[in-house]
Design an enzyme around this catalytic site. Structure first.
Site, PDB file in Angstrom:
ATOM      1  N   GLY B  51      31.938  31.780  32.807  1.00  0.00           N
ATOM      2  CA  GLY B  51      30.781  31.193  33.643  1.00  0.00           C
ATOM      3  C   GLY B  51      31.384  30.490  35.052  1.00  0.00           C
ATOM      4  N   LEU B  54      27.927  26.236  39.077  1.00  0.00           N
ATOM      5  CA  LEU B  54      28.549  25.013  39.428  1.00  0.00           C
ATOM      6  C   LEU B  54      29.225  24.281  38.290  1.00  0.00           C
ATOM      7  CD1 LEU B  54      25.290  23.278  41.294  1.00  0.00           C
ATOM      8  CD2 LEU B  54      27.556  24.203  42.126  1.00  0.00           C
ATOM      9  N   ALA B  55      28.759  24.447  37.006  1.00  0.00           N
ATOM     10  CA  ALA B  55      29.370  23.638  35.861  1.00  0.00           C
ATOM     11  C   ALA B  55      30.865  24.559  35.804  1.00  0.00           C
ATOM     12  CB  ALA B  55      28.546  23.911  34.524  1.00  0.00           C
ATOM     13  N   GLY B  56      30.694  25.813  35.418  1.00  0.00           N
ATOM     14  CA  GLY B  56      32.021  26.632  35.272  1.00  0.00           C
ATOM     15  C   GLY B  56      32.978  26.563  36.226  1.00  0.00           C
ATOM     16  N   SER B 295       9.450  25.852  47.954  1.00  0.00           N
ATOM     17  CA  SER B 295       9.689  24.445  47.703  1.00  0.00           C
ATOM     18  C   SER B 295       8.266  23.522  47.619  1.00  0.00           C
ATOM     19  CB  SER B 295      10.308  23.880  49.151  1.00  0.00           C
ATOM     20  OG  SER B 295      10.098  22.244  49.131  1.00  0.00           O
ATOM     21  N   ARG B 341       4.903  18.376  38.221  1.00  0.00           N
ATOM     22  CA  ARG B 341       4.689  19.780  38.205  1.00  0.00           C
ATOM     23  C   ARG B 341       3.935  20.487  37.059  1.00  0.00           C
ATOM     24  NH1 ARG B 341      11.283  21.089  38.820  1.00  0.00           N
ATOM     25  NH2 ARG B 341      11.410  20.655  41.038  1.00  0.00           N
ATOM     26  N   HIS B 412      11.194  27.846  35.393  1.00  0.00           N
ATOM     27  CA  HIS B 412      12.181  27.804  36.466  1.00  0.00           C
ATOM     28  C   HIS B 412      13.495  27.145  35.724  1.00  0.00           C
ATOM     29  CE1 HIS B 412      13.745  26.083  40.068  1.00  0.00           C
ATOM     30  NE2 HIS B 412      13.460  24.932  39.726  1.00  0.00           N
ATOM     31  N   GLU B 436      23.588  24.074  32.425  1.00  0.00           N
ATOM     32  CA  GLU B 436      22.440  24.429  32.009  1.00  0.00           C
ATOM     33  C   GLU B 436      22.306  24.996  30.426  1.00  0.00           C
ATOM     34  OE1 GLU B 436      19.616  26.562  34.802  1.00  0.00           O
ATOM     35  OE2 GLU B 436      18.307  26.703  33.253  1.00  0.00           O
ATOM     36  N   LEU B 452      21.675  20.412  39.469  1.00  0.00           N
ATOM     37  CA  LEU B 452      22.989  20.494  40.306  1.00  0.00           C
ATOM     38  C   LEU B 452      24.022  19.286  39.886  1.00  0.00           C
ATOM     39  CD1 LEU B 452      21.793  21.890  43.854  1.00  0.00           C
ATOM     40  CD2 LEU B 452      22.324  23.010  41.409  1.00  0.00           C
TER      41      LEU B 452
HETATM   42  C1  FAD Z   1      15.318  29.134  42.388  1.00  0.00           C
HETATM   43  C2  FAD Z   1      15.886  27.773  41.783  1.00  0.00           C
HETATM   44  C3  FAD Z   1      16.109  26.711  42.479  1.00  0.00           C
HETATM   45  C4  FAD Z   1      16.689  25.627  41.922  1.00  0.00           C
HETATM   46  N1  FAD Z   1      16.601  24.467  42.877  1.00  0.00           N
HETATM   47  C5  FAD Z   1      17.295  23.276  42.293  1.00  0.00           C
HETATM   48  C6  FAD Z   1      17.551  22.301  42.984  1.00  0.00           C
HETATM   49  O1  FAD Z   1      17.230  22.174  44.133  1.00  0.00           O
HETATM   50  N2  FAD Z   1      18.082  21.029  42.552  1.00  0.00           N
HETATM   51  C7  FAD Z   1      18.658  21.195  41.322  1.00  0.00           C
HETATM   52  O2  FAD Z   1      19.304  20.055  41.015  1.00  0.00           O
HETATM   53  N3  FAD Z   1      18.809  22.155  40.541  1.00  0.00           N
HETATM   54  C8  FAD Z   1      17.929  23.389  40.945  1.00  0.00           C
HETATM   55  N4  FAD Z   1      17.932  24.479  39.846  1.00  0.00           N
HETATM   56  C9  FAD Z   1      18.420  24.481  38.725  1.00  0.00           C
HETATM   57  C10 FAD Z   1      20.003  24.816  38.896  1.00  0.00           C
HETATM   58  O3  FAD Z   1      20.191  25.814  39.881  1.00  0.00           O
HETATM   59  C11 FAD Z   1      20.552  25.281  37.583  1.00  0.00           C
HETATM   60  O4  FAD Z   1      20.375  24.649  36.467  1.00  0.00           O
HETATM   61  C12 FAD Z   1      22.239  25.455  37.702  1.00  0.00           C
HETATM   62  O5  FAD Z   1      22.539  25.878  39.210  1.00  0.00           O
HETATM   63  C13 FAD Z   1      22.778  25.920  36.441  1.00  0.00           C
HETATM   64  O6  FAD Z   1      24.201  25.927  36.921  1.00  0.00           O
HETATM   65  P1  FAD Z   1      25.118  26.484  35.749  1.00  0.00           P
HETATM   66  O7  FAD Z   1      26.811  26.255  36.431  1.00  0.00           O
HETATM   67  O8  FAD Z   1      24.842  25.637  34.335  1.00  0.00           O
HETATM   68  O9  FAD Z   1      24.995  27.970  35.410  1.00  0.00           O
HETATM   69  P2  FAD Z   1      24.801  29.298  36.362  1.00  0.00           P
HETATM   70  O10 FAD Z   1      24.854  28.944  37.676  1.00  0.00           O
HETATM   71  O11 FAD Z   1      23.501  29.868  36.088  1.00  0.00           O
HETATM   72  O12 FAD Z   1      25.893  30.159  36.123  1.00  0.00           O
HETATM   73  C14 FAD Z   1      26.034  30.922  34.839  1.00  0.00           C
HETATM   74  C15 FAD Z   1      27.475  31.724  35.052  1.00  0.00           C
HETATM   75  O13 FAD Z   1      27.836  32.236  33.805  1.00  0.00           O
HETATM   76  C16 FAD Z   1      28.140  33.681  33.718  1.00  0.00           C
HETATM   77  N5  FAD Z   1      27.772  34.095  32.676  1.00  0.00           N
HETATM   78  C17 FAD Z   1      26.599  34.019  31.900  1.00  0.00           C
HETATM   79  N6  FAD Z   1      26.637  34.779  30.800  1.00  0.00           N
HETATM   80  C18 FAD Z   1      27.767  35.316  30.616  1.00  0.00           C
HETATM   81  C19 FAD Z   1      28.484  36.214  29.529  1.00  0.00           C
HETATM   82  N7  FAD Z   1      27.859  36.608  28.718  1.00  0.00           N
HETATM   83  N8  FAD Z   1      29.678  36.587  30.113  1.00  0.00           N
HETATM   84  C20 FAD Z   1      30.224  36.461  31.157  1.00  0.00           C
HETATM   85  N9  FAD Z   1      29.764  35.666  32.218  1.00  0.00           N
HETATM   86  C21 FAD Z   1      28.431  34.910  31.911  1.00  0.00           C
HETATM   87  C22 FAD Z   1      27.406  33.884  35.004  1.00  0.00           C
HETATM   88  O14 FAD Z   1      28.317  35.146  35.498  1.00  0.00           O
HETATM   89  C23 FAD Z   1      27.795  32.653  35.951  1.00  0.00           C
HETATM   90  O15 FAD Z   1      28.858  32.645  36.726  1.00  0.00           O
HETATM   91  C24 FAD Z   1      17.237  25.626  40.539  1.00  0.00           C
HETATM   92  C25 FAD Z   1      17.203  26.872  39.920  1.00  0.00           C
HETATM   93  C26 FAD Z   1      16.454  27.726  40.403  1.00  0.00           C
HETATM   94  C27 FAD Z   1      16.325  29.162  39.875  1.00  0.00           C
END
Ligand code: FAD
Ligand code: HEM
Ligand code: HEM
Ligand code: SF4
Ligand code: F3S
Ligand code: FES
Lengths: 209, 648, 249
Positions: B51, B54-56, B295, B341, B412, B436, B452
């Site tokens: 991944g 943001l986290a990865g 929004s 919400r 969401h 997440e 985020l």
């Molecule tokens: C429309 C929308 C608006 C949002 N707005 C906000 C906001 O304003 N404020 C806020 O705090 N949060 C918001 N969120 C929530 C937030 O964006 C997410 O919870 C957060 O970005 C998740 O980040 P993450 O790094 O955990 O995962 P992700 O960003 O989902 O990244 C997942 C990564 O894992 C990889 N991956 C997944 N499965 C595999 C696999 N099997 N093999 C290889 N790679 C894989 C993908 O390629 C990707 O790189 C919003 C969400 C949405 C949908």
């Protein structure tokens, strides 16, 4: 590209202004042509300045053409497969005809030098009689036409070229400045072209003879 | 309980990594007690990060900077495109730049309460502490946060919180934060510290001697399946919202990585905690592929209504004022259109269930700006919401200045995920889960702008020292890809792909996904009942069988094959869906995003049952179709007192 | 609506591609362009054919994954709109729509409409960042950024890396993409220490990837879904000349 282009542009402004002297009569024009050969003297030997500027100009034209060629090759290589549906152009005609217009200008410059500098292609061809040579040229409608077409190509080339060169040299920093540069480019193109074209027109219409 | 939805209760789960003592000293103590890896030895450790969100992204960059050898994966063509890019609103941090009474403690308090008392206090406090550093880090990376004319950072309020602690970059905070992480990642890739595999999807986890030691992954371009070995594996694979088919998540977001890890022994916690957003653009037809979020700020000036009569098909301007039902203003007079919400979402569902919904399929309610335009003028409204109105018009073709918007709730965010301890380590040693994908910090409901924050906190600041602690305190035997556990995982992965290709049935993968989504949305969506969940569970078991006999996947596995990728993910979603519904069924209380109709207050608020359910439910896998084991991690609230919300 | 889709089909990077015609009889004007392709793909699968491959993820116009040249216009006829945000109501019943991948030597076709844009990643890797190790950042307010600079940086940071600029440029140049990143970081105080190395490194990599040169035709800006302005290219040129002259490398 930009540097050589701009330098040629400077030359053309001067050249155009010089050409306009034709409206003040034979003596004035011929003495201007003569003066060109004596600039810099006595520091420089007779006609040295002219030869130096000829050399620089030639270098510019050649460099400009060579880099145009290299750039075009690189650009064509960057898009090896063409689109089946022609890309819908949104840019101006001037922009899209730079290569074509450049080639016209290149050919024109060669002809023009043979015509008015080397005098081998001139119907009159008398050394030192610049005024008569020019008039002799434009008394033939087809020669005048060649010049006019070349001048129109020049207009387009400059109206994109000046603005493009400004960007290439990094001069355009905001949208308002962009409009200013664009306008300047078009004005320059039109003014230079009108200036040049006024000569054949004047001859054709009998204003100058 | 009958066979299809049974489970057994196992031993209670205790977070052994959790420190005690005063809450505001726990994180610094944990960091101090953590063992360190000598910088010279870090290069010898290989860490897999799956991944690049943001986290990865944050984790990969930080681990590589510290000197570990990082091997990283994402399924997109570039790490920059991870789903995090879509986040709009902002990111919280307890900077208190406004001097409006904010503090680490208040952010902590708001988050525990907002999570409806189903998160761990220690974790949440750490998150609030670290939030401050995140902003510093991102600003230094060049993230262009909104600023004021003074040159100082601007903040706004978000999600019903009384302080202005949300930092933002217009409507694309996620993109800007992710680009910051991506750039840091890019620097490390260039330096040779990260081996980046884009367009590569993890298929399975390799567990050797009880420890996570590698993954199986498929190169999506060539179709080649390979084995990657490491000393530790970090999953940062995002949420599982797409189990609902229609959600605001990116189209290819999936649950496969966490589900396969679950099948290899990692506990999955609280899958039934899913969050619904009330202001999404409704679907326009069966072909709808995803939903777009708008929004929530729109609810500040828009009035929500439906016709009073059922089946009223008149256009909105033909419906006179006294035949409109401004139902939120009617039911919740003091909060009106600004109820939280989940309440706004459920109310919309109820009026649509009554047949009073508007737009295609009757799945929508009006969000009307006519009054606001009359009161403020069109210019003022345009200034505030212009870009949202444009987006709405681009998608629906309707002009919201003239016609009321139509909105409908959509899935969401998902609070549940793989169970992790305080160190973000799952119950499988060496398997860390961040962002997440884990269940950790939001309890039963996440506050706006906190996802985020959590992703970056995990990736930049929490995981790296804890991973170091694991590597420093564990003696790892050398292993390679010929280990029997690795070859077994490899074979299982390839067999599964072969089986999908061989099935050659009569239904497309997407048709299964749509059916799955509809089933789960109807029965495990905004409002859940014992009856509905049981119905869903029995249908899910059938759907699972049907999938393997009727799915049709064209092409081969030795090439780029998007249908195969899809089918492979959907197979996991169907299995995952069963656990989601089972968890929702077992949790016979309402809390946060999980609303059981049987458990509500007289005014329709979620009614928690702290007596019986103040625990995180961590599920252990025992086989497909066989009852999972429930491990309860009991939650303690020493700092924030358990209280019931009310908005009436 | 009834539509004829003329789609570029190419089974792999080395394979020879060709345009193939497909008929769709029941297209709703409310569909997005990609949903229309989904419908086609469902049909192809059931007909035992290979569905059309294309890149996409967010379907919200922000991830930059999607992109195809539609009737000669990258991302289609609507300005400031990505392919995923384009809706079928922009077309009319009976239209023939020609759909092709981005065409550029630096973006080889992977399959059908999907291209390999990793060149962009390598350009960013060559300097498109601020070197700041996690945890070493100063307090955020220790450095003020004038609002106009912050806004300018943001305007450029909006680039989603989709590659439409390259697809649109008659020279296959990636100047707009590179200029957006250079502008974003070089106008901020945080970006100053690496100002020269950044632009020199990125331009060097851009040239090595085989993109064409910019002759300021401006097609890129017109195709860009985020409206990255052409002035950014002028800024890139300025930064480059400045860095070449001072050459602090
Ligand atoms: C429309 C929308 C608006 C949002 N707005 C906000 C906001 O304003 N404020 C806020 O705090 N949060 C918001 N969120 C929530 C937030 O964006 C997410 O919870 C957060 O970005 C998740 O980040 P993450 O790094 O955990 O995962 P992700 O960003 O989902 O990244 C997942 C990564 O894992 C990889 N991956 C997944 N499965 C595999 C696999 N099997 N093999 C290889 N790679 C894989 C993908 O390629 C990707 O790189 C919003 C969400 C949405 C949908
Ligand atoms: C030998 C004949 C010439 C040829 C072959 C030629 C060709 C070209 C080409 C191919 C370009 C760049 C392409 C483009 O911007 O689209 C160009 C740019 C330019 N030309 Fe010419 N040209 C010629 C003569 C001239 C002359 C006589 C002038 C003087 C007015 C001139 C001024 C410019 C300028 C200012 C530019 C812009 C440079 C830049 O963008 O960096 N050119 N020319
Ligand atoms: C009607 C238009 C023009 C007229 C009447 C004209 C006239 C002349 C004359 C009389 C000379 C000879 C000067 C001398 O050697 O004494 C000359 C030289 C020259 N002209 Fe022009 N010219 C025209 C347009 C142009 C244009 C458009 C260009 C460039 C694109 C051009 C480029 C040159 C060059 C390069 C020389 C050679 C200068 C030298 O001797 O070194 N001219 N022109
Ligand atoms: S500059 Fe515009 S067109 Fe080019 S990659 Fe960025 S967003 Fe896409
Ligand atoms: S279209 Fe191409 S020529 Fe330059 S201005 Fe844009 S890169
Ligand atoms: S799919 Fe993300 S921008 Fe189009």
């Amino acid at each position: 590209m930009a540097a050589t282009g701009l330098f040629m542009l400077l030359f053309l402004i001067a050249h155009m202004l010089g050409n306009l002297k034709i409206f003040f009569g034979r003596e004035e024009f011929d003495s201007y042509a003569h003066w060109l050969r004596t600039i810099g003297s006595p520091v420089l030997h007779n006609a040295w300045f002219l030869w130096i500027s000829r050399f620089v100009l030639l270098a510019c034209v050649v460099l400009h053409a060579v880099s145009a060629y290299q750039l075009s090759r690189r650009d064509l290589k960057a898009r090896p497969a063409k689109y089946a549906h022609r890309l819908r152009p949104t840019a101006s005609y001037a922009t899209n005809t730079m290569r074509f217009g450049g080639i016209i200008l290149g050919l024109f410059i060669i002809y023009h030098i043979l015509d008015l500098t080397a005098l081998v292609a001139n119907p009159n061809g008398v050394e030192g009689a610049a005024y008569d040579n020019v008039v002799a040229d434009f008394s033939h409608w087809y020669i005048a036409l060649v010049y006019i077409v070349a001048m129109l190509a020049l207009c387009l080339h400059i109206s994109h070229g000046f603005w493009s060169a400004a960007r290439t040299l990094g001069a355009v920093s905001s949208a308002t400045k962009a409009t200013a540069y664009k306008t300047t480019a078009i004005v320059l193109g039109v003014v230079i072209t009108l200036g040049f074209i006024s000569v054949p027109i004047a001859v054709l219409s009998g204003l100058v003879d | 309980m009958s066979e299809t939805y049974g489970y057994t209760v196992g031993t209670d789960l205790v977070d052994k990594a959790a420190p005690d003592g005063p809450i505001d000293t726990r994180w610094s103590r944990r960091k101090f007690e953590a063992k360190l890896v000598n910088p010279a030895n870090r290069r010898k450790h290989t860490v897999i990060v799956v991944g690049t969100g943001l986290a990865g992204g944050a984790a990969g960059a930080t681990l590589a900077e510290q000197g570990y050898r990082v091997v990283q994966f994402c399924y997109q063509d570039s790490p920059r495109r991870a789903h995090s890019i879509a986040a709009q609103g902002g990111i919280n941090a307890a900077k208190n730049y406004r001097n409006d009474g904010d503090s680490v403690r208040r952010l902590f308090y708001d988050t525990v309460k907002g999570g409806d008392f189903r998160a761990r206090e220690s974790n949440v406090h750490r998150l609030a502490e670290v939030s401050v550093q995140i902003i510093d880090q991102c600003v230094a990376q060049g993230v262009p946060f909104a600023r004021e004319y003074s040159g100082l950072l601007d903040t706004r309020s978000f999600g019903g919180v009384q302080v202005q602690r949300t930092f933002y970059a217009r409507g694309q905070t996620g993109q800007q934060l992710l680009l910051g992480a991506y750039q840091a990642l890019s620097r490390q890739i260039d330096a040779g510290n990260i081996e980046m595999h884009a367009r590569t999807e993890m298929l399975d986890l390799i567990v050797i001697d009880g420890r996570a030691r590698g993954i199986i992954a498929r190169d999506l371009v060539t179709g080649e399946v390979s084995t990657y070995m490491a000393d530790a594996v970090v999953l940062a694979t995002g949420g599982y919202g797409n189990v609902f088919y229609l959600s605001t998540n990116a189209k290819n977001s999936n649950a496969s990585a966490i589900w396969r890890a679950h099948k290899r022994g990692a506990y999955l916690a609280n899958p039934c905690y899913t969050q619904i957003h009330p202001t999404c653009i409704p679907r326009s037809g069966d072909y709808q592929s995803k939903l777009t979020l708008m929004s929530e700020s729109l609810r500040n000036d828009g009035r929500i209504w439906v016709p009073k009569q059922t089946g009223d098909t008149r256009s909105p301007d033909q419906i006179p004022e006294d035949e409109r039902d401004y139902y939120l203003e009617r039911i919740y007079p003091s909060f009106g259109n600004l109820v939280p919400r989940d309440i706004a979402s459920r109310a919309a569902k109820y009026v649509c269930d009554e047949g009073r919904g508007v737009g295609p399929g009757g799945l929508g309610v009006y969000l009307d700006f006519a009054d606001a335009i009359k009161r403020l003028g069109e210019d003022k409204v345009a200034e505030k919401y212009g870009n949202l109105f444009e987006m709405y018009e681009r998608i629906t073709g309707e002009n919201p200045y003239k016609v009321p918007m139509r909105i409908y709730p959509a899935i969401h965010y998902t609070m549940g995920g793989l169970w992790v301890d305080y160190d973000l380590q799952s119950n499988v040693p060496g398997l860390f889960v961040i962002g997440e994908a884990n269940f950790s910090d939001h309890g039963a409901n996440r506050l706006g702008a906190s996802a985020l924050m959590q992703g970056l906190a995990d990736g930049y600041f929490v995981l790296p020292p804890m991973l170091g602690n694991y590597l420093a305190s564990t003696k790892l035997a050398p292993v390679d890809s010929s280990a029997p556990e690795a070859t077994e995982a490899y074979e299982q992965s390839t067999e599964k792909l072969a089986k999908l290709l061989a099935s050659n049935g009569d239904r497309t993968p997407d048709s299964f996904h749509r059916e799955l989504g509809e089933l789960i949305w109807d029965n495990c969506g905004m409002a859940r009942t014992d009856e509905g969940l049981k119905k869903a569970l029995s249908r899910l078991a059938e759907l699972r069988e049907e999938f393997w006999t009727r799915v049709k996947v064209p092409g081969t596995g030795a090439e780029l094959n998007q249908s195969l990728e899809k089918a492979n993910r959907i197979a996991d979603f169907i299995e995952f869906g069963e656990l989601l519904c089972l968890d929702a069924l077992h949790r016979a209380e309402s809390c946060g995003g999980h609303f059981r109709e049987e458990s509500q207050t007289p005014d329709g608020e979620a009614l928690r049952d702290d007596e019986n359910f103040a625990y995180a439910a961590a599920w252990e896998f025992t086989g497909i179709g066989s009852p999972p084991v429930l491990h309860k991690e009991h939650l303690q609230f020493d700092e924030v007192h358990l209280a019931q919300r009310s908005y009436a | 609506m009834k539509l004829t889709l003329r789609i570029w089909r190419q089974s792999g990077p080395e394979a020879k591609g060709t345009l193939v015609d497909y008929q769709l009889d029941d297209v709703s004007p409310d569909m997005s362009f990609l949903e229309m392709l989904d419908v086609l793909n469902e049909k192809l699968i059931l007909d035992g054919e290979i569905p059309v491959t294309f890149d996409h993820d967010c379907r919200e116009g922000i991830c930059g994954a999607c992109g195809m040249v539609i009737n000669g216009a990258p991302h289609g006829p609507q300005t400031l709109t990505t392919t995923c945000q384009l809706h079928m109501r922009t077309f009319s019943d009976g239209d023939v729509i020609v759909i092709e991948p981005w065409r550029s030597a630096a973006f080889p076709v992977v399959k059908d409409l999907m291209v390999d844009r990793s060149a962009f990643d390598r350009i960013i890797q060559s300097g498109g960042y601020v070197s700041v190790a996690t945890g070493s950042a100063p307090e955020a307010h220790s450095q003020l950024v004038p609002k106009p600079d912050a806004d300018l940086a943001f305007e450029n940071a909006e680039c989603i890396g989709c590659g439409a600029c390259v697809a649109a440029c008659p020279n296959g140049s990636s100047m707009l993409f590179v200029s957006a990143k250079v502008s974003h970081l070089n106008v901020l105080p945080q970006g100053q220490p690496e100002r020269e190395t950044r632009v020199l490194g990125m331009v060097e990599q851009m040239d090595a990837e085989g993109f064409g040169g910019c002759t300021n035709t401006g097609e890129c800006t017109n195709a860009c879904p985020k409206g990255i302005p052409q002035e950014s290219i002028a800024r890139l040129n300025r930064e480059y000349l400045r860095a070449s002259l001072t050459r602090r490398r």
